[in-house]
Design an enzyme around this catalytic site. Sequence first.
Site, PDB file in Angstrom:
ATOM      1  N   LYS A 193      -3.236  -3.051  -3.564  1.00 30.12           N
ATOM      2  CA  LYS A 193      -3.707  -1.914  -2.779  1.00 30.12           C
ATOM      3  C   LYS A 193      -3.038  -2.007  -1.426  1.00 30.12           C
ATOM      4  O   LYS A 193      -3.331  -2.911  -0.629  1.00 30.12           O
ATOM      5  CB  LYS A 193      -5.211  -2.016  -2.653  1.00 30.12           C
ATOM      6  CG  LYS A 193      -5.846  -0.906  -1.876  1.00 30.12           C
ATOM      7  CD  LYS A 193      -7.345  -1.015  -2.059  1.00 30.12           C
ATOM      8  CE  LYS A 193      -8.097   0.005  -1.283  1.00 30.12           C
ATOM      9  NZ  LYS A 193      -9.542  -0.136  -1.521  1.00 30.12           N
ATOM     10  N   LYS A 246      -2.058   0.946  -6.316  1.00 29.34           N
ATOM     11  CA  LYS A 246      -2.248   2.192  -5.580  1.00 29.34           C
ATOM     12  C   LYS A 246      -1.690   2.114  -4.188  1.00 29.34           C
ATOM     13  O   LYS A 246      -1.646   1.025  -3.624  1.00 29.34           O
ATOM     14  CB  LYS A 246      -3.719   2.590  -5.613  1.00 29.34           C
ATOM     15  CG  LYS A 246      -4.611   1.939  -4.587  1.00 29.34           C
ATOM     16  CD  LYS A 246      -6.022   2.347  -4.806  1.00 29.34           C
ATOM     17  CE  LYS A 246      -6.666   2.544  -3.465  1.00 29.34           C
ATOM     18  NZ  LYS A 246      -8.070   2.660  -3.484  1.00 29.34           N
TER      19      LYS A 246
HETATM   20  C1  PBG Z   1     -12.632   1.707  -1.475  1.00 31.34           C
HETATM   21  C2  PBG Z   1     -11.571   2.601  -1.998  1.00 31.34           C
HETATM   22  C3  PBG Z   1     -10.688   3.437  -1.302  1.00 31.34           C
HETATM   23  C4  PBG Z   1      -9.996   4.165  -2.280  1.00 31.34           C
HETATM   24  C5  PBG Z   1     -10.438   3.730  -3.514  1.00 31.34           C
HETATM   25  N1  PBG Z   1     -11.391   2.757  -3.325  1.00 31.34           N
HETATM   26  C6  PBG Z   1     -10.527   3.669   0.149  1.00 31.34           C
HETATM   27  C7  PBG Z   1      -9.830   2.698   1.000  1.00 31.34           C
HETATM   28  O1  PBG Z   1      -9.454   1.601   0.625  1.00 31.34           O
HETATM   29  O2  PBG Z   1      -9.707   3.050   2.170  1.00 31.34           O
HETATM   30  C8  PBG Z   1      -8.981   5.233  -2.035  1.00 31.34           C
HETATM   31  C9  PBG Z   1      -8.827   6.224  -3.138  1.00 31.34           C
HETATM   32  C10 PBG Z   1      -8.167   7.509  -2.766  1.00 31.34           C
HETATM   33  O3  PBG Z   1      -7.602   7.661  -1.674  1.00 31.34           O
HETATM   34  O4  PBG Z   1      -8.195   8.426  -3.602  1.00 31.34           O
HETATM   35  N2  PBG Z   1     -12.189   0.527  -0.917  1.00 31.34           N
END
Ligand code: PBG
Length: 326
Positions: A193, A246
């Site tokens: 991430k 992601k």
């Molecule tokens: C929670 C989470 C996030 C997303 C998915 N799980 C937000 C972040 O990390 O700020 C983002 C998903 C999206 O932007 O569609 N931690």
Amino acid sequence: MEARTRRLRNNEILRRMVRETRLSSDALIYPLFVKKGQGIEEEIPSLPGQIRYSPDTVAKGIDLAQKAGIRSFLLFGIPEAKDETGSGAYAENGVIQQTLRNLKMSFGKDVCLITDVCLCEYTSHGHCGIVHGGRIDNDTTLPLLSQTALSHVRSGSDMVAPSGMMDGTVTAIRTVLDAEGFSGIPIMSYAVKYASAFYGPFREAADSAPQFGNRKTYQMDYHNSREALKRIQIDVNEGADSIIVKPALPCLDIVFKASQRLNVPVAAYSVSGEYAMIKAAAASLFIEEYDIMCESAVAVFRAGADILITYFAKELAGAIKNGDIG
Ligand code: PBG
């Protein structure tokens, strides 16, 4: 001579016959936002076309998606109140716990309910972990994540998806689930991430913007790719059954490498900013929304993803049914 590279494109039947990338709506996961309360059914301004539900109305969202051919869902909760320790994430009657019980009663095994396991929607400071002295404390966060995962599974979650990027999360969750008799529940870990501006619209949708600082100490630096593979390897060693990369389009190199080197299903998450960008550009008539949606989704699978998490799930299922892609 030019026919050599073109003859397989001579007609539509041939073109479809030789497609190298095949898509199925079984490989699509649709994210849904559920807010504590009753009778909620409100459009999310930052994600045009996406609806925020409450535990008593979310069945409508599932129903609509099912009709389009979608059977897997990723659930995000928005609690009534937030606190320092994100207690709404693991509350017996928390928003996700309620949602799971309701949905399992109505849909049973016809749906696969995946739950995001993170504290950021539930903490007053908006960070994904416990904050001590202005820093995110990895190790005191872990038991809360395991507790959250366990309470989700007890309420009916079919798979948990830890997204907080705390080290040791998969081991912590696996240990608790196994000890409590849930060794059959898989973990889909957000192993990669990146600290990404593409999550902007999500933070409005889930009301989870950090109140101070940013997430760069625990989310990854987008300059790095070896680090991504290292993180995936660690999560797989800890027992992750599937991993998530992601955002999606900016990370196709990682999706490709992960799918080549690792023996677990790779999911790509086409995040809120990717969706919002297409919606906004289409609204100003700069691009064709449908065509861009199709091309972007196919690119993710062509790069090697097995699964796509996307706000366009329903529309993509339609495109697959029509034979426009897949
Ligand atoms: C929670 C989470 C996030 C997303 C998915 N799980 C937000 C972040 O990390 O700020 C983002 C998903 C999206 O932007 O569609 N931690």
